[in-house]
Design a protein around this motif. Structure first.
Motif, PDB file in Angstrom:
ATOM      1  N   ASN A  82     -10.425  -3.654  -4.363  1.00  0.00           N
ATOM      2  CA  ASN A  82     -10.175  -5.094  -4.445  1.00  0.00           C
ATOM      3  C   ASN A  82      -8.834  -5.435  -3.791  1.00  0.00           C
ATOM      4  O   ASN A  82      -7.784  -5.004  -4.266  1.00  0.00           O
ATOM      5  CB  ASN A  82     -10.188  -5.540  -5.914  1.00  0.00           C
ATOM      6  CG  ASN A  82     -10.060  -7.039  -6.064  1.00  0.00           C
ATOM      7  OD1 ASN A  82      -8.994  -7.597  -5.875  1.00  0.00           O
ATOM      8  ND2 ASN A  82     -11.154  -7.691  -6.408  1.00  0.00           N
ATOM      9  N   LYS A  83      -8.882  -6.200  -2.715  1.00  0.00           N
ATOM     10  CA  LYS A  83      -7.660  -6.560  -1.995  1.00  0.00           C
ATOM     11  C   LYS A  83      -6.919  -7.712  -2.678  1.00  0.00           C
ATOM     12  O   LYS A  83      -5.719  -7.883  -2.495  1.00  0.00           O
ATOM     13  CB  LYS A  83      -7.990  -6.959  -0.542  1.00  0.00           C
ATOM     14  CG  LYS A  83      -8.876  -5.961   0.209  1.00  0.00           C
ATOM     15  CD  LYS A  83      -8.252  -4.589   0.296  1.00  0.00           C
ATOM     16  CE  LYS A  83      -9.144  -3.613   1.071  1.00  0.00           C
ATOM     17  NZ  LYS A  83      -8.650  -2.231   1.033  1.00  0.00           N
ATOM     18  N   GLN A  84      -7.653  -8.508  -3.469  1.00  0.00           N
ATOM     19  CA  GLN A  84      -7.065  -9.704  -4.068  1.00  0.00           C
ATOM     20  C   GLN A  84      -5.981  -9.369  -5.084  1.00  0.00           C
ATOM     21  O   GLN A  84      -4.988 -10.088  -5.210  1.00  0.00           O
ATOM     22  CB  GLN A  84      -8.164 -10.540  -4.732  1.00  0.00           C
ATOM     23  CG  GLN A  84      -7.751 -11.948  -5.134  1.00  0.00           C
ATOM     24  CD  GLN A  84      -7.488 -12.841  -3.941  1.00  0.00           C
ATOM     25  OE1 GLN A  84      -8.079 -12.683  -2.880  1.00  0.00           O
ATOM     26  NE2 GLN A  84      -6.577 -13.795  -4.111  1.00  0.00           N
ATOM     27  N   LEU A  91      -7.018  -0.855  -6.158  1.00  0.00           N
ATOM     28  CA  LEU A  91      -6.519  -1.546  -4.972  1.00  0.00           C
ATOM     29  C   LEU A  91      -7.363  -1.255  -3.741  1.00  0.00           C
ATOM     30  O   LEU A  91      -7.409  -2.066  -2.806  1.00  0.00           O
ATOM     31  CB  LEU A  91      -5.062  -1.183  -4.706  1.00  0.00           C
ATOM     32  CG  LEU A  91      -4.026  -2.152  -5.302  1.00  0.00           C
ATOM     33  CD1 LEU A  91      -4.101  -2.167  -6.812  1.00  0.00           C
ATOM     34  CD2 LEU A  91      -2.625  -1.802  -4.856  1.00  0.00           C
ATOM     35  N   GLU A  92      -7.998  -0.096  -3.722  1.00  0.00           N
ATOM     36  CA  GLU A  92      -8.897   0.211  -2.609  1.00  0.00           C
ATOM     37  C   GLU A  92     -10.154  -0.654  -2.677  1.00  0.00           C
ATOM     38  O   GLU A  92     -10.706  -1.040  -1.653  1.00  0.00           O
ATOM     39  CB  GLU A  92      -9.289   1.699  -2.645  1.00  0.00           C
ATOM     40  CG  GLU A  92      -8.144   2.650  -2.302  1.00  0.00           C
ATOM     41  CD  GLU A  92      -8.559   4.110  -2.466  1.00  0.00           C
ATOM     42  OE1 GLU A  92      -9.766   4.362  -2.719  1.00  0.00           O
ATOM     43  OE2 GLU A  92      -7.694   4.992  -2.349  1.00  0.00           O
ATOM     44  N   ASN A 106     -11.592 -15.065   1.490  1.00  0.00           N
ATOM     45  CA  ASN A 106     -10.170 -15.420   1.531  1.00  0.00           C
ATOM     46  C   ASN A 106      -9.956 -16.882   1.887  1.00  0.00           C
ATOM     47  O   ASN A 106      -9.208 -17.603   1.219  1.00  0.00           O
ATOM     48  CB  ASN A 106      -9.422 -14.524   2.520  1.00  0.00           C
ATOM     49  CG  ASN A 106      -9.323 -13.088   2.032  1.00  0.00           C
ATOM     50  OD1 ASN A 106      -9.252 -12.842   0.833  1.00  0.00           O
ATOM     51  ND2 ASN A 106      -9.345 -12.152   2.951  1.00  0.00           N
ATOM     52  N   ASN A 151       0.832  -1.205   0.000  1.00  0.00           N
ATOM     53  CA  ASN A 151       0.000   0.000   0.000  1.00  0.00           C
ATOM     54  C   ASN A 151       0.868   1.258   0.000  1.00  0.00           C
ATOM     55  O   ASN A 151       0.556   2.246  -0.686  1.00  0.00           O
ATOM     56  CB  ASN A 151      -0.920   0.011   1.228  1.00  0.00           C
ATOM     57  CG  ASN A 151      -2.006  -1.046   1.133  1.00  0.00           C
ATOM     58  OD1 ASN A 151      -2.508  -1.333   0.052  1.00  0.00           O
ATOM     59  ND2 ASN A 151      -2.362  -1.626   2.258  1.00  0.00           N
ATOM     60  N   LYS A 207      -3.668  -7.244  -5.118  1.00  0.00           N
ATOM     61  CA  LYS A 207      -2.345  -6.928  -4.585  1.00  0.00           C
ATOM     62  C   LYS A 207      -1.737  -8.074  -3.782  1.00  0.00           C
ATOM     63  O   LYS A 207      -0.694  -7.919  -3.160  1.00  0.00           O
ATOM     64  CB  LYS A 207      -2.414  -5.668  -3.715  1.00  0.00           C
ATOM     65  CG  LYS A 207      -3.311  -5.780  -2.496  1.00  0.00           C
ATOM     66  CD  LYS A 207      -3.376  -4.440  -1.772  1.00  0.00           C
ATOM     67  CE  LYS A 207      -4.325  -4.502  -0.582  1.00  0.00           C
ATOM     68  NZ  LYS A 207      -4.470  -3.188   0.076  1.00  0.00           N
ATOM     69  N   LYS A 208      -2.380  -9.248  -3.801  1.00  0.00           N
ATOM     70  CA  LYS A 208      -1.872 -10.395  -3.048  1.00  0.00           C
ATOM     71  C   LYS A 208      -0.530 -10.862  -3.607  1.00  0.00           C
ATOM     72  O   LYS A 208      -0.329 -10.901  -4.826  1.00  0.00           O
ATOM     73  CB  LYS A 208      -2.874 -11.547  -3.116  1.00  0.00           C
ATOM     74  CG  LYS A 208      -4.212 -11.261  -2.448  1.00  0.00           C
ATOM     75  CD  LYS A 208      -4.228 -11.756  -1.033  1.00  0.00           C
ATOM     76  CE  LYS A 208      -5.623 -11.606  -0.424  1.00  0.00           C
ATOM     77  NZ  LYS A 208      -5.642 -11.899   0.985  1.00  0.00           N
TER      78      LYS A 208
END
Length: 631
Positions: A193-195, A190-191, A298, A5, A197-198
């Protein structure tokens, strides 16, 4: 592991506070020395290059261009090579040398490439080996000078061409501001969808599967991720073994591809499940996995890979965490299967003229709706008379169509028919220029009708308006048996009879000629109608299909090698010139990728997997190899 982030925030802020030129993009992208830019396997070991090493090579290449070609300034220079680390280095080197890169589409016919090169006044093309284009070749391997007292002078424009699904000669231009606007969409993505940036074991690795000369490959695969210092993984070739081996060996986390790839994966999986007589168990497991992911996103993704390990272990393994499909329509069944396995597959939208403009970023419940999501921050969507119009800072504002410059200062009409739901998600329904006025006066969308036909033994098919009648045209192999063709015809009739009377096709024709442009990823009805007009596609009725095949003269040496290759790839003892790779010999689509890769290497040609449905017998392939060798 680093705080991704923080990386995104810092780099986006640096770009926002700059002039947003290609030089500014370059400076931010190459601002951290020890990050790994690229990885590839040479057959013995994994090789890699850092951003610092790449930056030095880029300046060396740019310096070499300036030294060897001192008069080459402020001109377009072509990049004519497959996706590779050398492609990436050449792109930036051309800009740093004071010139502008033109991304040559290697799948275009040579005649079209030459027209486009002439239109751009391209004198030089960087390549590994001569492509025979009407431009002077600059051998990449000869650019060996080391930069001395070199100050790069960056240009701020690039060009690419469409994938030839239209009938126009079109060149699209992008400057640094437009590319910067596309990159900066990532912050909002990225805000939401968290996936995306995995990382896996502390790394994010993007497989360079899509050609970098396509907007999807260039923007979504390369720019989006390299800007933040992530790693590109390059393929040795497009064979089944190379793709799956590379994904597992390099522990690839992100995989973007066109629907054809995902549909092929689906077919391969379902075929294996059926052969093992485990369809009931597989469907039950898939249903459980989707339910788990809906309840616990998750945890559900990780658990799904374990539940379906018999499939996932032999497919992509554990590392793949984020996937996108884009370029054309993807089947809902395909979305359901891939997502159910624990490989989150998102549907995206874009085109050469506007870049990547939206991706469905929601939960599995939203992904399975088959929407293209909401427009990115730099983009505004508007629906006029059911058609999608796009405007914003990230679209191309300059094009050259049939030799004339066109400037897009307002909205761009995509000609795609769309709808929007109450959550402001958009859905592509078809093409506006394909609409047909039915007998009841209503507009009929052929795309929606095509989805209701299921003809797996046909090469491809299209529903379109021919002489004011809704018509189904089915492309078949020249060497299918009469019984198989009758079976396809009966299946088509059965599907047609289930439709509402206003949606039924009036005529069904077959053709042995390709109905899709070689460079396209889907059938263009405008292209197909033009082929009819030019008598390049011949239609025949079911009762005109002959039982016996015509005699064909073929190079026996080429044919013998291809028959031998069939045997090696499929591990069978007997193959005739008319043996169908799929129907007669039981080959899979991924096996076919291996075969095509072998032939491309042997004959130094480019039969692409996008054309996979055209050439299924040794005779089909031998004739195509001869054709390509004669170009």
């Amino acid at each position: 592991m680093e705080n991704i982030n923080k990386v995104v925030k810092t780099r986006c802020l640096a770009l926002m506070n700059s002039k947003k030129t290609f030089l500014d993009i370059f400076n931010v992208m190459f601002s951290t020395d020890d990050y790994i830019l690229g990885e590839w396997n040479d057959g013995y070991k994994i090789n890699s290059i850092t951003y610092l090493e790449a930056k030095k090579k880029i300046f060396d290449l740019a310096y070499s261009i300036n030294q060897k070609y001192p008069d080459l300034k402020n001109q377009y220079v072509g990049i004519a090579m497959e996706s590779s680390i050398e492609w990436v280095l050449s792109f930036w080197a051309i800009l740093a040398s004071g010139n502008k890169p033109y991304l040559v589409n290697l799948r275009h016919p040579k005649e079209l490439v030459n027209h486009l090169l002439k239109s751009l006044s391209v004198e030089y093309v960087i390549e590994f080996d001569s492509k025979g284009y009407d431009a002077k070749g600059i051998s990449y391997l000869e650019l060996k000078e080391e930069a001395k007292d070199f100050t790069p002078t960056f240009q701020d424009e690039m060009a690419l061409s469409t994938s030839a699904t239209t009938l126009k000669e079109k060149i699209i231009f992008y400057n640094g501001l437009e590319i910067s606007s596309q990159i900066l969409n990532c912050k909002k993505i990225l805000e939401e969808n968290k996936q995306i940036k995995k990382h896996y074991k502390g790394r994010l690795k993007q497989l360079v599967f899509l050609p970098l000369y396509h907007i999807f490959g260039f923007m979504a695969t390369y720019m989006w991720f390299s800007f933040f210092g992530r790693t590109m993984v390059f393929l040795k070739d497009y064979s089944k073994d190379a793709i799956l081996y590379t994904i597992k060996k390099h522990e690839v986390t992100h995989l973007f591809a066109v629907p054809l790839f995902w549909n092929t994966i689906e077919k391969e999986i379902l075929k294996g499940v059926k052969e093992k007589n485990k369809e009931k168990k597989f469907n039950k497991g898939l249903k459980l996995c989707i339910a788990l992911q809906k309840a616990f996103p998750n945890y559900g993704i990780k658990k799904s890979k374990k539940i379906m390990h018999e499939v996932t272990d032999s497919l992509f393994g554990k590392s793949v965490l984020f996937c996108i499909s884009g370029g054309s329509y993807i089947k809902e069944d395909t979305l359901r299967l891939i997502n159910g396995l624990g490989y989150p597959l998102y549907n995206g939208y874009g085109m050469s003229e506007i870049g990547i403009t939206s991706v469905e970023l929601g939960s599995i419940k939203d992904r399975l709706k088959n929407s293209i999501g909401k427009p990115f921050e730099s983009i505004q969507y508007e629906i006029k008379e059911n058609k999608l119009y796009v405007k914003g800072t990230s679209i191309s504002h300059k094009m050259k169509i049939n030799g004339e410059y066109v400037y897009t200062n307002d909205q761009y009409s995509t000609e795609d028919i769309v709808k929007k739901d109450k959550d402001n998600r958009y859905y592509i329904l078809g093409r506006g220029d394909d609409l047909f006025i039915g007998p009841n006066g209503e507009n009929i969308n052929p795309d929606q009708i095509e989805l209701l036909f299921h003809l797996p033994k046909a090469n491809r098919y299209s529903v379109l308006n021919i002489e004011n009648q809704l018509t189904l045209v089915i492309e078949i192999s020249k060497y299918l048996s009469k019984d198989t063709i009758v079976e396809i015809y009966n299946d088509a009739c059965e599907c047609n009879n289930k439709l509402d009377s206003s949606l039924r096709v009036s005529k069904i024709y077959f053709t042995y000629d390709p109905i899709q442009a070689e460079t396209a990823i889907k059938v263009s009805r405008q292209y197909l109608l033009k082929q009819f007009e030019n008598k390049k596609v011949t239609l025949v009725k079911i009762d005109e299909i002959q039982k016996k095949n015509p005699n064909v003269i073929v190079n026996q040496e080429i044919l013998d090698f291809i028959i031998k290759s069939f045997k090696e790839v499929l591990m069978v003892d007997t193959v005739s010139k008319d043996s169908n790779f799929f129907f007669d010999l039981g080959g899979s689509s991924l096996d076919y990728f291996s075969l095509i890769s072998l032939l491309n290497q042997k004959f130094n040609i480019n039969i692409t997997f996008e054309n996979e449905k055209n050439y299924h017998t040794p005779l089909d392939l031998a004739l195509e190899v001869e054709r390509l060798l004669s170009l």
